[in-house]
Design a protein around this motif. Structure first.
Motif, PDB file in Angstrom:
ATOM      1  N   LEU A 194      37.862  50.534  46.127  1.00  0.00           N
ATOM      2  CA  LEU A 194      38.218  49.425  47.007  1.00  0.00           C
ATOM      3  C   LEU A 194      38.691  48.232  46.188  1.00  0.00           C
ATOM      4  N   LEU A 195      39.414  47.339  46.864  1.00  0.00           N
ATOM      5  CA  LEU A 195      39.855  46.093  46.244  1.00  0.00           C
ATOM      6  C   LEU A 195      39.496  44.936  47.157  1.00  0.00           C
ATOM      7  N   SER A 196      38.793  43.954  46.608  1.00  0.00           N
ATOM      8  CA  SER A 196      38.480  42.728  47.332  1.00  0.00           C
ATOM      9  C   SER A 196      39.452  41.636  46.887  1.00  0.00           C
ATOM     10  N   ALA A 197      40.212  41.076  47.830  1.00  0.00           N
ATOM     11  CA  ALA A 197      41.186  40.032  47.520  1.00  0.00           C
ATOM     12  C   ALA A 197      41.357  39.135  48.739  1.00  0.00           C
ATOM     13  N   ASN A 198      41.795  37.904  48.503  1.00  0.00           N
ATOM     14  CA  ASN A 198      41.933  36.944  49.601  1.00  0.00           C
ATOM     15  C   ASN A 198      43.309  36.313  49.703  1.00  0.00           C
ATOM     16  N   ARG A 199      44.205  36.629  48.800  1.00  0.00           N
ATOM     17  CA  ARG A 199      45.560  36.099  48.858  1.00  0.00           C
ATOM     18  C   ARG A 199      46.516  37.127  48.262  1.00  0.00           C
ATOM     19  N   ASN A 200      47.807  36.881  48.482  1.00  0.00           N
ATOM     20  CA  ASN A 200      48.837  37.813  47.999  1.00  0.00           C
ATOM     21  C   ASN A 200      48.558  39.248  48.435  1.00  0.00           C
ATOM     22  N   LEU A 201      48.054  39.387  49.653  1.00  0.00           N
ATOM     23  CA  LEU A 201      47.671  40.723  50.113  1.00  0.00           C
ATOM     24  C   LEU A 201      48.862  41.673  50.160  1.00  0.00           C
ATOM     25  N   HIS A 202      50.035  41.134  50.498  1.00  0.00           N
ATOM     26  CA  HIS A 202      51.219  41.985  50.559  1.00  0.00           C
ATOM     27  C   HIS A 202      51.577  42.528  49.179  1.00  0.00           C
ATOM     28  N   ARG A 203      51.334  41.753  48.144  1.00  0.00           N
ATOM     29  CA  ARG A 203      51.646  42.218  46.796  1.00  0.00           C
ATOM     30  C   ARG A 203      50.672  43.311  46.361  1.00  0.00           C
ATOM     31  N   TYR A 204      49.411  43.158  46.737  1.00  0.00           N
ATOM     32  CA  TYR A 204      48.441  44.212  46.420  1.00  0.00           C
ATOM     33  C   TYR A 204      48.758  45.490  47.194  1.00  0.00           C
ATOM     34  N   ARG A 205      49.199  45.324  48.443  1.00  0.00           N
ATOM     35  CA  ARG A 205      49.575  46.520  49.213  1.00  0.00           C
ATOM     36  C   ARG A 205      50.760  47.223  48.563  1.00  0.00           C
ATOM     37  N   ALA A 206      51.686  46.447  48.029  1.00  0.00           N
ATOM     38  CA  ALA A 206      52.843  47.043  47.366  1.00  0.00           C
ATOM     39  C   ALA A 206      52.442  47.830  46.119  1.00  0.00           C
ATOM     40  N   LEU A 207      51.272  47.491  45.559  1.00  0.00           N
ATOM     41  CA  LEU A 207      50.764  48.211  44.391  1.00  0.00           C
ATOM     42  C   LEU A 207      49.921  49.419  44.788  1.00  0.00           C
ATOM     43  N   GLY A 208      49.766  49.632  46.106  1.00  0.00           N
ATOM     44  CA  GLY A 208      49.046  50.808  46.572  1.00  0.00           C
ATOM     45  C   GLY A 208      47.628  50.562  47.023  1.00  0.00           C
ATOM     46  N   PHE A 209      47.215  49.304  47.103  1.00  0.00           N
ATOM     47  CA  PHE A 209      45.871  48.970  47.550  1.00  0.00           C
ATOM     48  C   PHE A 209      45.877  48.543  49.012  1.00  0.00           C
ATOM     49  N   GLU A 210      44.738  48.660  49.660  1.00  0.00           N
ATOM     50  CA  GLU A 210      44.547  48.089  50.995  1.00  0.00           C
ATOM     51  C   GLU A 210      43.385  47.110  50.873  1.00  0.00           C
ATOM     52  N   PRO A 211      43.680  45.844  50.610  1.00  0.00           N
ATOM     53  CA  PRO A 211      42.618  44.895  50.277  1.00  0.00           C
ATOM     54  C   PRO A 211      41.643  44.657  51.431  1.00  0.00           C
ATOM     55  N   ILE A 212      40.392  44.413  51.059  1.00  0.00           N
ATOM     56  CA  ILE A 212      39.400  43.906  52.003  1.00  0.00           C
ATOM     57  C   ILE A 212      39.146  42.455  51.626  1.00  0.00           C
ATOM     58  N   THR A 213      38.928  41.605  52.610  1.00  0.00           N
ATOM     59  CA  THR A 213      38.793  40.174  52.360  1.00  0.00           C
ATOM     60  C   THR A 213      37.351  39.714  52.553  1.00  0.00           C
ATOM     61  N   ASP A 214      37.111  38.464  52.184  1.00  0.00           N
ATOM     62  CA  ASP A 214      35.762  37.895  52.276  1.00  0.00           C
ATOM     63  C   ASP A 214      35.381  37.492  53.693  1.00  0.00           C
ATOM     64  N   GLY A 215      36.310  37.636  54.635  1.00  0.00           N
ATOM     65  CA  GLY A 215      35.996  37.337  56.029  1.00  0.00           C
ATOM     66  C   GLY A 215      35.502  35.913  56.219  1.00  0.00           C
ATOM     67  N   PRO A 216      34.310  35.729  56.813  1.00  0.00           N
ATOM     68  CA  PRO A 216      33.834  34.373  57.094  1.00  0.00           C
ATOM     69  C   PRO A 216      33.307  33.643  55.870  1.00  0.00           C
ATOM     70  N   TYR A 217      33.341  34.282  54.703  1.00  0.00           N
ATOM     71  CA  TYR A 217      32.738  33.675  53.515  1.00  0.00           C
ATOM     72  C   TYR A 217      33.769  33.357  52.438  1.00  0.00           C
ATOM     73  N   LEU A 218      34.947  32.907  52.846  1.00  0.00           N
ATOM     74  CA  LEU A 218      35.953  32.493  51.880  1.00  0.00           C
ATOM     75  C   LEU A 218      35.396  31.383  50.997  1.00  0.00           C
ATOM     76  N   ASP A 219      35.735  31.436  49.712  1.00  0.00           N
ATOM     77  CA  ASP A 219      35.286  30.450  48.733  1.00  0.00           C
ATOM     78  C   ASP A 219      33.789  30.524  48.474  1.00  0.00           C
TER      79      ASP A 219
END
Length: 211
Positions: A62-87
């Motif tokens: 898995l990959l946890s990321a909060n920005r540039n999600l489209h760029r990570y998808r282009a690298l073959g990842f499907e990012p999961i985000t921090d949801g309600p706990y950003l920062d």
């Protein structure tokens, strides 16, 4: 501080028991707010270098990321985000990973450790009994690397409790669930080196290592 156990050299259990998680949700403030996972090292984004080292050691990755999600998808990842706990720091990434984890264990590593040992998962997993619920943290002979750890899936409740109470410290989480340090001093001085400055990036540039 817990005692350190020797890394067990016995053959690994099936990698299907462990989900990998690359933590790429940080701000990269010491690098001018750059997204570290997308920094290039030897021609590859850091996230791909770390993924290559982890993919052979774990089951799902898995990959946890909060920005540039489209760029990570282009690298073959499907990012999961921090949801309600950003920062909220790495605890938020660990929560996201544990929520998505379908295996008994989760191996988390930051996206800026490009030289992680290729036997990291095996040695952490076998440092104690498989059903021992303590987290396992690598020790390089001088210090522990708390952002690179093996967590039981059952730690989700403590992670969420910590976040709800305003906690941000991985060390506090480890004290809550229990942990052991695992000696990786023999893996070399740079095995857990990470990148916080341009000088760090330059220092870790090296010829591609054999698979």
């Amino acid at each position: 501080m817990p005692g350190h156990v020797a890394a067990n050299p016995e053959p690994a259990r099936a990698t299907a028991a462990v989900t990998g998680l690359i933590l790429a949700g940080g701000r990269g403030s010491r690098l001018g707010d750059v997204d570290k996972g997308l920094l290039a090292l030897n021609g590859l984004p850091l996230v791909q270098t770390v993924a290559r080292r982890l993919a052979r050691q774990v089951g799902p990755l898995l990959l946890s990321a909060n920005r540039n999600l489209h760029r990570y998808r282009a690298l073959g990842f499907e990012p999961i985000t921090d949801g309600p706990y950003l920062d909220a720091g790495p605890l938020a990434g660990l929560r996201a990973g544990l929520l998505a984890c379908g295996t008994p264990w989760l191996l988390a590593a930051p996206c800026d450790m490009p030289l992680l040992p290729l036997d990291l998962c095996r040695r952490l997993l076998l440092a104690a009994a498989f059903d021992d619920p303590r987290a396992r943290v690598p020790f390089d002979g001088q210090r522990h690397h708390y952002a690179c750890l093996l967590l039981p899936r059952t730690a989700l409740a403590q992670v969420e409790a910590g976040l709800e109470s305003g906690g941000r410290s991985v060390r506090e989480l480890l004290h809550a669930i229990g942990w052991i340090g695992v000696d990786f001093a023999a893996s070399g001085a740079h095995a857990f080196s990470n990148i916080n400055t341009p000088a760090d990036l330059a220092a870790l540039a090296h010829p591609a290592e054999p698979p």
